[in-house]
Design a protein around this motif. Structure first.
Motif, PDB file in Angstrom:
ATOM      1  N   ALA A  70      39.893 -16.959  41.905  1.00 25.89           N
ATOM      2  CA  ALA A  70      40.464 -15.908  42.751  1.00 25.89           C
ATOM      3  C   ALA A  70      41.542 -15.134  41.994  1.00 25.89           C
ATOM      4  O   ALA A  70      41.607 -13.901  42.069  1.00 25.89           O
ATOM      5  CB  ALA A  70      41.027 -16.514  44.026  1.00 25.89           C
ATOM      6  N   LEU A  71      42.399 -15.858  41.274  1.00 32.43           N
ATOM      7  CA  LEU A  71      43.444 -15.194  40.488  1.00 32.43           C
ATOM      8  C   LEU A  71      42.833 -14.286  39.421  1.00 32.43           C
ATOM      9  O   LEU A  71      43.289 -13.158  39.215  1.00 32.43           O
ATOM     10  CB  LEU A  71      44.346 -16.240  39.825  1.00 32.43           C
ATOM     11  CG  LEU A  71      45.339 -16.969  40.728  1.00 32.43           C
ATOM     12  CD1 LEU A  71      46.017 -18.098  39.966  1.00 32.43           C
ATOM     13  CD2 LEU A  71      46.387 -16.004  41.289  1.00 32.43           C
ATOM     14  N   LYS A  72      41.798 -14.778  38.766  1.00 34.36           N
ATOM     15  CA  LYS A  72      41.138 -13.990  37.719  1.00 34.36           C
ATOM     16  C   LYS A  72      40.565 -12.698  38.292  1.00 34.36           C
ATOM     17  O   LYS A  72      40.727 -11.616  37.700  1.00 34.36           O
ATOM     18  CB  LYS A  72      40.039 -14.827  37.073  1.00 34.36           C
ATOM     19  CG  LYS A  72      39.332 -14.133  35.917  1.00 34.36           C
ATOM     20  CD  LYS A  72      38.283 -15.060  35.302  1.00 34.36           C
ATOM     21  CE  LYS A  72      37.528 -14.350  34.178  1.00 34.36           C
ATOM     22  NZ  LYS A  72      36.493 -15.238  33.582  1.00 34.36           N
ATOM     23  N   ASP A  73      39.884 -12.800  39.440  1.00 33.16           N
ATOM     24  CA  ASP A  73      39.314 -11.604  40.060  1.00 33.16           C
ATOM     25  C   ASP A  73      40.397 -10.628  40.482  1.00 33.16           C
ATOM     26  O   ASP A  73      40.268  -9.407  40.301  1.00 33.16           O
ATOM     27  CB  ASP A  73      38.453 -11.994  41.261  1.00 33.16           C
ATOM     28  CG  ASP A  73      37.048 -12.436  40.856  1.00 33.16           C
ATOM     29  OD1 ASP A  73      36.629 -12.159  39.720  1.00 33.16           O
ATOM     30  OD2 ASP A  73      36.367 -13.065  41.693  1.00 33.16           O
ATOM     31  N   CYS A  74      41.474 -11.145  41.058  1.00 36.38           N
ATOM     32  CA  CYS A  74      42.543 -10.256  41.525  1.00 36.38           C
ATOM     33  C   CYS A  74      43.249  -9.558  40.364  1.00 36.38           C
ATOM     34  O   CYS A  74      43.675  -8.406  40.497  1.00 36.38           O
ATOM     35  CB  CYS A  74      43.536 -11.040  42.377  1.00 36.38           C
ATOM     36  SG  CYS A  74      43.081 -11.061  44.136  1.00 36.38           S
ATOM     37  N   LYS A  75      43.363 -10.226  39.253  1.00 42.38           N
ATOM     38  CA  LYS A  75      43.966  -9.572  38.085  1.00 42.38           C
ATOM     39  C   LYS A  75      43.107  -8.407  37.620  1.00 42.38           C
ATOM     40  O   LYS A  75      43.630  -7.372  37.191  1.00 42.38           O
ATOM     41  CB  LYS A  75      44.158 -10.593  36.968  1.00 42.38           C
ATOM     42  CG  LYS A  75      45.328 -11.540  37.221  1.00 42.38           C
ATOM     43  CD  LYS A  75      45.458 -12.602  36.153  1.00 42.38           C
ATOM     44  CE  LYS A  75      46.586 -13.570  36.489  1.00 42.38           C
ATOM     45  NZ  LYS A  75      46.674 -14.684  35.498  1.00 42.38           N
ATOM     46  N   MET A  76      41.795  -8.555  37.733  1.00 44.75           N
ATOM     47  CA  MET A  76      40.903  -7.445  37.415  1.00 44.75           C
ATOM     48  C   MET A  76      41.174  -6.259  38.342  1.00 44.75           C
ATOM     49  O   MET A  76      41.191  -5.103  37.911  1.00 44.75           O
ATOM     50  CB  MET A  76      39.447  -7.892  37.543  1.00 44.75           C
ATOM     51  CG  MET A  76      39.004  -8.903  36.497  1.00 44.75           C
ATOM     52  SD  MET A  76      38.901  -8.199  34.837  1.00 44.75           S
ATOM     53  CE  MET A  76      37.455  -7.144  35.005  1.00 44.75           C
ATOM     54  N   VAL A  77      41.402  -6.575  39.613  1.00 45.54           N
ATOM     55  CA  VAL A  77      41.640  -5.516  40.597  1.00 45.54           C
ATOM     56  C   VAL A  77      42.956  -4.799  40.326  1.00 45.54           C
ATOM     57  O   VAL A  77      43.002  -3.561  40.250  1.00 45.54           O
ATOM     58  CB  VAL A  77      41.623  -6.092  42.029  1.00 45.54           C
ATOM     59  CG1 VAL A  77      42.023  -5.023  43.043  1.00 45.54           C
ATOM     60  CG2 VAL A  77      40.257  -6.661  42.370  1.00 45.54           C
ATOM     61  N   VAL A  78      44.057  -5.551  40.181  1.00 46.06           N
ATOM     62  CA  VAL A  78      45.369  -4.903  40.038  1.00 46.06           C
ATOM     63  C   VAL A  78      45.494  -4.152  38.715  1.00 46.06           C
ATOM     64  O   VAL A  78      46.288  -3.212  38.604  1.00 46.06           O
ATOM     65  CB  VAL A  78      46.519  -5.924  40.198  1.00 46.06           C
ATOM     66  CG1 VAL A  78      46.450  -6.599  41.558  1.00 46.06           C
ATOM     67  CG2 VAL A  78      46.514  -6.975  39.087  1.00 46.06           C
ATOM     68  N   ASN A  79      44.700  -4.558  37.727  1.00 50.12           N
ATOM     69  CA  ASN A  79      44.759  -3.881  36.427  1.00 50.12           C
ATOM     70  C   ASN A  79      43.841  -2.672  36.331  1.00 50.12           C
ATOM     71  O   ASN A  79      43.995  -1.853  35.413  1.00 50.12           O
ATOM     72  CB  ASN A  79      44.396  -4.861  35.306  1.00 50.12           C
ATOM     73  CG  ASN A  79      45.477  -5.899  35.071  1.00 50.12           C
ATOM     74  OD1 ASN A  79      46.656  -5.635  35.295  1.00 50.12           O
ATOM     75  ND2 ASN A  79      45.088  -7.092  34.638  1.00 50.12           N
ATOM     76  N   ASN A  80      42.899  -2.552  37.267  1.00 52.10           N
ATOM     77  CA  ASN A  80      41.895  -1.505  37.124  1.00 52.10           C
ATOM     78  C   ASN A  80      41.658  -0.639  38.353  1.00 52.10           C
ATOM     79  O   ASN A  80      41.296   0.535  38.218  1.00 52.10           O
ATOM     80  CB  ASN A  80      40.550  -2.132  36.722  1.00 52.10           C
ATOM     81  CG  ASN A  80      40.598  -2.789  35.356  1.00 52.10           C
ATOM     82  OD1 ASN A  80      40.586  -2.118  34.333  1.00 52.10           O
ATOM     83  ND2 ASN A  80      40.647  -4.123  35.344  1.00 52.10           N
ATOM     84  N   SER A  81      41.831  -1.189  39.538  1.00 60.25           N
ATOM     85  CA  SER A  81      41.434  -0.463  40.745  1.00 60.25           C
ATOM     86  C   SER A  81      42.429   0.642  41.098  1.00 60.25           C
ATOM     87  O   SER A  81      43.633   0.522  40.871  1.00 60.25           O
ATOM     88  CB  SER A  81      41.318  -1.433  41.922  1.00 60.25           C
ATOM     89  OG  SER A  81      40.967  -0.735  43.104  1.00 60.25           O
ATOM     90  N   THR A  82      41.909   1.714  41.667  1.00 63.25           N
ATOM     91  CA  THR A  82      42.759   2.791  42.192  1.00 63.25           C
ATOM     92  C   THR A  82      42.776   2.771  43.717  1.00 63.25           C
ATOM     93  O   THR A  82      43.362   3.662  44.342  1.00 63.25           O
ATOM     94  CB  THR A  82      42.233   4.159  41.714  1.00 63.25           C
ATOM     95  OG1 THR A  82      40.875   4.317  42.139  1.00 63.25           O
ATOM     96  CG2 THR A  82      42.319   4.280  40.198  1.00 63.25           C
TER      97      THR A  82
END
Length: 267
Positions: A70-82
């Motif tokens: 879950a942490l890994k996926d969320c880091k992808m989101v906060v680093n990339n999502s708009t």
């Protein structure tokens, strides 16, 4: 200063409960989460830059206990999502997970980001206040709890009032602490810790009769509440009432100081 409630109520609060979360999902939900997870993983393989999918998968992974995933996926989101909402929720998820791992300072940083994005959600201020309580930032915790109540005056999270009352007691604001413990009891009438805490605050105000009533209610709800017998015995002794039975019971429940007092004063 170590707070009395931290010493005496270790059994009451895990961080997942404090956030009002329950990561142990029902069995009939588990299969659905697994199904969702498998679907989202396949979608991510086909669409690796659809960041919203990572947020949804993080949610399912957290529900299934895969916290590192879950942490890994969320880091992808906060680093990339708009998508602001997804970013906010991922910081929220990461804060909750870090809290459950007792990484309180790191969790606070995540809730700082959550509140930067959404500053009108009482739950976020409560969650950050809880974390500040854990690191003994009393004034910071009270500020966040007060902000939560400013946003939502009818906020019905009993634990907010319990924590705020706890802090006020440690700051010797006993009357104000009692007000908070009364609110806890209004929201959760059979919550033994609230009566115990209220009794301690009354004891500090030398309202020994009132304290005895609250300790008696604590004992009614939990007949093995050792400290309630012990402090009720002290309050009774101060009022010139019979106290030996309370010291005896506390002694039987394992309190050595009560044993000493009983043997010295009652035999």
């Amino acid at each position: 200063k170590i707070r009395i409630m931290r010493i005496l109520f270790v059994f009451v609060f895990l961080s997942s409960v404090a956030f009002g979360q329950n990561d142990t999902i029902k069995e009939n939900q588990k299969s659905k989460s697994i199904e969702n997870l498998n679907y989202l993983t396949k979608e991510i393989e086909d669409n690796p830059k659809y960041w919203n999918l990572y947020y949804m998968r993080a949610f399912e992974r957290k529900n299934l206990g895969d916290l590192s995933g879950a942490l890994k996926d969320c880091k992808m989101v906060v680093n990339n999502s708009t998508i602001e909402n997804d970013v906010c929720e991922c910081y929220n998820i990461m804060g909750q997970i870090l809290s459950s791992q007792k990484e309180y300072n790191k969790a606070i940083l995540n809730f700082n980001r959550v509140i930067e994005i959404d500053s009108n959600n009482a739950d976020y201020y409560y969650s950050r206040g809880y974390l500040k309580f854990q690191i003994l930032d009393d004034f910071g915790a009270i500020e966040d709890f007060n902000k939560a109540l400013e946003i939502e005056p009818n906020y019905d999270n009993f634990y907010l009032y319990h924590l705020r009352g706890n802090i006020k007691h440690s700051l010797k604001e006993y009357s104000s602490a009692i007000t908070d413990f009364n609110k806890v009891i209004e929201l959760k009438p059979n919550y033994e810790a609230a009566y115990w805490c209220k009794g301690l605050s009354k004891y500090k105000l030398k309202d020994y009769s009132g304290a005895i009533l609250d300790f008696t209610k604590t004992i009614k709800l939990n007949p093995n509440y050792t400290s309630a017998y012990k402090i009720r015995g002290i309050a009774k002794e101060k009022l010139g009432q019979s106290f030996c039975s309370d010291y005896k019971k506390a002694c039987e429940l394992g309190d050595q100081k009560s044993c000493e007092w009983y043997n010295k004063q009652c035999n």
